[in-house]
Design a protein around this motif. Structure first.
Motif, PDB file in Angstrom:
ATOM      1  N   THR A  64       0.817  -1.207   0.000  1.00  0.00           N
ATOM      2  CA  THR A  64       0.000   0.000   0.000  1.00  0.00           C
ATOM      3  C   THR A  64       0.855   1.263   0.000  1.00  0.00           C
ATOM      4  O   THR A  64       0.471   2.283  -0.568  1.00  0.00           O
ATOM      5  CB  THR A  64      -0.935   0.017   1.233  1.00  0.00           C
ATOM      6  OG1 THR A  64      -0.139  -0.115   2.424  1.00  0.00           O
ATOM      7  CG2 THR A  64      -1.927  -1.144   1.162  1.00  0.00           C
ATOM      8  N   ASP A  65       2.026   1.181   0.645  1.00  0.00           N
ATOM      9  CA  ASP A  65       2.904   2.351   0.727  1.00  0.00           C
ATOM     10  C   ASP A  65       4.344   1.867   0.902  1.00  0.00           C
ATOM     11  O   ASP A  65       4.666   1.252   1.917  1.00  0.00           O
ATOM     12  CB  ASP A  65       2.496   3.237   1.913  1.00  0.00           C
ATOM     13  CG  ASP A  65       3.388   4.457   2.067  1.00  0.00           C
ATOM     14  OD1 ASP A  65       4.243   4.705   1.180  1.00  0.00           O
ATOM     15  OD2 ASP A  65       3.244   5.172   3.077  1.00  0.00           O
ATOM     16  N   ASN A  67       6.846   3.334   1.835  1.00  0.00           N
ATOM     17  CA  ASN A  67       7.467   3.924   3.029  1.00  0.00           C
ATOM     18  C   ASN A  67       7.226   3.095   4.281  1.00  0.00           C
ATOM     19  O   ASN A  67       7.876   3.320   5.306  1.00  0.00           O
ATOM     20  CB  ASN A  67       6.958   5.346   3.237  1.00  0.00           C
ATOM     21  CG  ASN A  67       7.421   6.288   2.140  1.00  0.00           C
ATOM     22  OD1 ASN A  67       8.565   6.213   1.685  1.00  0.00           O
ATOM     23  ND2 ASN A  67       6.548   7.178   1.701  1.00  0.00           N
ATOM     24  N   GLU A  68       6.279   2.146   4.206  1.00  0.00           N
ATOM     25  CA  GLU A  68       6.000   1.308   5.379  1.00  0.00           C
ATOM     26  C   GLU A  68       7.003   0.164   5.513  1.00  0.00           C
ATOM     27  O   GLU A  68       7.064  -0.494   6.540  1.00  0.00           O
ATOM     28  CB  GLU A  68       4.589   0.734   5.288  1.00  0.00           C
ATOM     29  CG  GLU A  68       4.441  -0.357   4.222  1.00  0.00           C
ATOM     30  CD  GLU A  68       3.065  -1.008   4.198  1.00  0.00           C
ATOM     31  OE1 GLU A  68       2.273  -0.768   5.124  1.00  0.00           O
ATOM     32  OE2 GLU A  68       2.800  -1.769   3.257  1.00  0.00           O
ATOM     33  N   TRP A  98      14.774   1.929  -1.786  1.00  0.00           N
ATOM     34  CA  TRP A  98      14.096   2.394  -0.579  1.00  0.00           C
ATOM     35  C   TRP A  98      15.055   2.653   0.573  1.00  0.00           C
ATOM     36  O   TRP A  98      14.631   3.103   1.638  1.00  0.00           O
ATOM     37  CB  TRP A  98      13.053   1.357  -0.134  1.00  0.00           C
ATOM     38  CG  TRP A  98      11.944   1.147  -1.127  1.00  0.00           C
ATOM     39  CD1 TRP A  98      11.516   2.005  -2.085  1.00  0.00           C
ATOM     40  CD2 TRP A  98      11.122  -0.032  -1.244  1.00  0.00           C
ATOM     41  NE1 TRP A  98      10.475   1.458  -2.800  1.00  0.00           N
ATOM     42  CE2 TRP A  98      10.206   0.204  -2.305  1.00  0.00           C
ATOM     43  CE3 TRP A  98      11.061  -1.245  -0.567  1.00  0.00           C
ATOM     44  CZ2 TRP A  98       9.249  -0.737  -2.690  1.00  0.00           C
ATOM     45  CZ3 TRP A  98      10.110  -2.180  -0.955  1.00  0.00           C
ATOM     46  CH2 TRP A  98       9.216  -1.924  -2.000  1.00  0.00           C
TER      47      TRP A  98
END
Length: 326
Positions: A64-65, A67-68, A98
Motif C-alpha cells: 500500500t505504501d 514507506n512502510e 528504498w
C-alpha cells in the motif's frame, strides 16, 4: 519491523508483507501450474519468464505504501537458478531504492518456520519433518537458526516420489495432489508395498525403490482405473507409514514433545489424520496454502534475520543447491 517477502524459487510467485508485531498483513500468490501442465513438469526457462511478468504486479497488490517497508527478504536458494535470480534482483533493487536492508532467505528455513505464522504456533525446541518435492529431512530445532539434521532422503524426496509415481500411473501435473485424490478411491487391502529403510536403524529415507515397486506392480496387473487407484493407495500408505516410523524413532531419540511438519506433502490429508491418530505428541502444521511455496514464509523468516542485524550487500548471491546446516 515490516518486511516485504518475495518467493520465486520454482513455479509459484509469492509476495507478502509481514510485521514483527502485528503478524502477516497481506499476501498474494500466483501459481504457474496451468503453464507447465502441458509439458508434464516445470520448464525452468518458462518459469523464470513468468516470474518476470507476475512479480511486480503482485508486489503492487500487497504494497500500500513503500514507506512502510523496513526491509526486504527474498528466496536465495535452493531452487531454479533463473527463477531465484528474478526474485533476488527485484528484491535487492527495491531495497536499494528504498534504502532499507535486504536479506536472502533459505527456502527450507521458510518452510520450517511457516507454522510460526499460525495462531497456535510451536515453541522451541521441537522436532521437524520437512517433506517437499525436493527434500525430506528430519531435524532437531533447538532455537531459531539452530538446526541439527537427524536424517534425510538418500535419493528421491517424498514429494518427488509422489510426482514420479503419479507420472508412472499416467496422472496429470502436478502429480502429487492427483495421486492423493486417486488414492481416496483405492482399496487399502489389495496391495501391501514395502516401507523402505524401516528394517534397519537410523533416520534416513529412501523412496526411489518404492517408485520402482509401483512400476513393477502396475505392469503385472490388468491396467484399469481401479487398479490405478489401488496402487495409488498402497503407495501413499507406504510413504506415510515410513514417515511415521522414522518420526517415532526421532521422538524416542530426542525426547522432544512437539513435532512440526512442513512442506508441500504436509498438506496431504491422510498424512495429517494418520499422524494425529498414531503419535502421542503435539503436532503443528502450516495452513494448507502455506505448505506449498509462498511469500509469507519468506517474509517471516527474513524478518527474523533482519531483526538480528543480518543483511546482504549489493552483490547478492543465489544458490541452486544450498545446505541449511553449514
Amino acid at each position: 519491523m515490516r518486511v516485504l517477502g518475495i518467493e520465486t524459487s520454482c513455479d509459484e510467485t509469492g509476495v507478502a508483507v509481514y510485521d514483527t508485531e502485528q503478524g502477516l498483513l497481506r499476501h498474494a500468490l500466483y501459481s504457474q501450474v496451468d503453464l507447465h501442465a502441458q509439458y508434464g513438469g516445470v520448464v525452468p526457462e518458462l518459469a523464470s519468464r513468468d516470474h518476470v511478468r507476475k512479480l511486480i504486479p503482485l508486489i503492487k497488490e500487497v504494497l500500500t505504501d513503500p514507506n512502510e517497508i523496513d526491509g526486504v527478504a527474498y528466496t536465495a536458494g535452493p531452487g531454479l537458478i533463473g527463477a531465484l535470480l528474478v526474485g533476488a534482483s527485484v528484491g535487492r533493487s527495491l531495497a536499494w531504492a528504498w534504502q532499507v536492508p535486504a536479506i536472502g532467505v533459505h527456502h527450507l528455513e521458510g518452510h520450517l518456520l511457516a507454522p510460526m505464522l499460525e495462531e497456535a504456533a510451536p515453541k522451541f525446541p521441537f522436532l521437524a519433518l520437512l517433506v517437499s518435492g525436493g527434500h525430506t529431512q528430519l531435524m532437531e530445532v533447538s532455537a531459531w537458526g539452530k538446526y541439527k539434521i537427524l536424517g534425510e532422503s538418500l535419493d528421491d524426496a517424498a514429494g518427488e516420489a509422489f510426482d514420479k509415481t503419479a507420472k508412472l500411473l499416467g496422472l496429470g501435473y502436478p502429480g502429487g495432489p492427483a495421486l492423493a485424490e486417486l488414492a481416496l478411491r483405492g482399496n487399502p487391502d489389495r496391495f501391501d508395498f514395502p516401507r523402505p529403510m524401516t528394517q534397519r536403524p537410523g533416520l534416513d529415507f529412501s523412496f526411489s525403490g518404492l517408485k520402482t515397486h509401483v512400476l513393477t506392480t502396475w505392469n503385472k496387473q490388468e491396467q484399469n482405473e481401479q487398479t490405478r487407484a489401488d496402487i495409488a493407495r498402497a503407495f501413499e500408505d507406504a510413504v506415510i507409514d515410513t514417515l511415521l516410523i522414522k518420526c517415532r524413532r526421532a521422538i524416542k531419540q530426542t525426547k522432544l514433545k512437539s513435532l512440526v511438519i512442513a512442506g508441500g506433502v504436509a498438506a496431504n490429508k491422510r498424512l495429517r489424520s494418520s499422524f494425529k491418530k498414531k503419535l502421542d505428541i503435539n503436532i503443528y502444521y502450516p495452513r494448507p496454502s502455506f505448505c506449498t511455496d509462498n511469500g509469507a514464509m519468506i517474509a517471516h523468516a527474513g524478518a527474523l534475520r533482519l531483526l538480528n542485524k543480518q543483511s546482504e550487500p549489493l552483490a547478492f548471491k543465489t544458490h541452486a543447491r544450498w545446505s541449511m546446516f553449514k
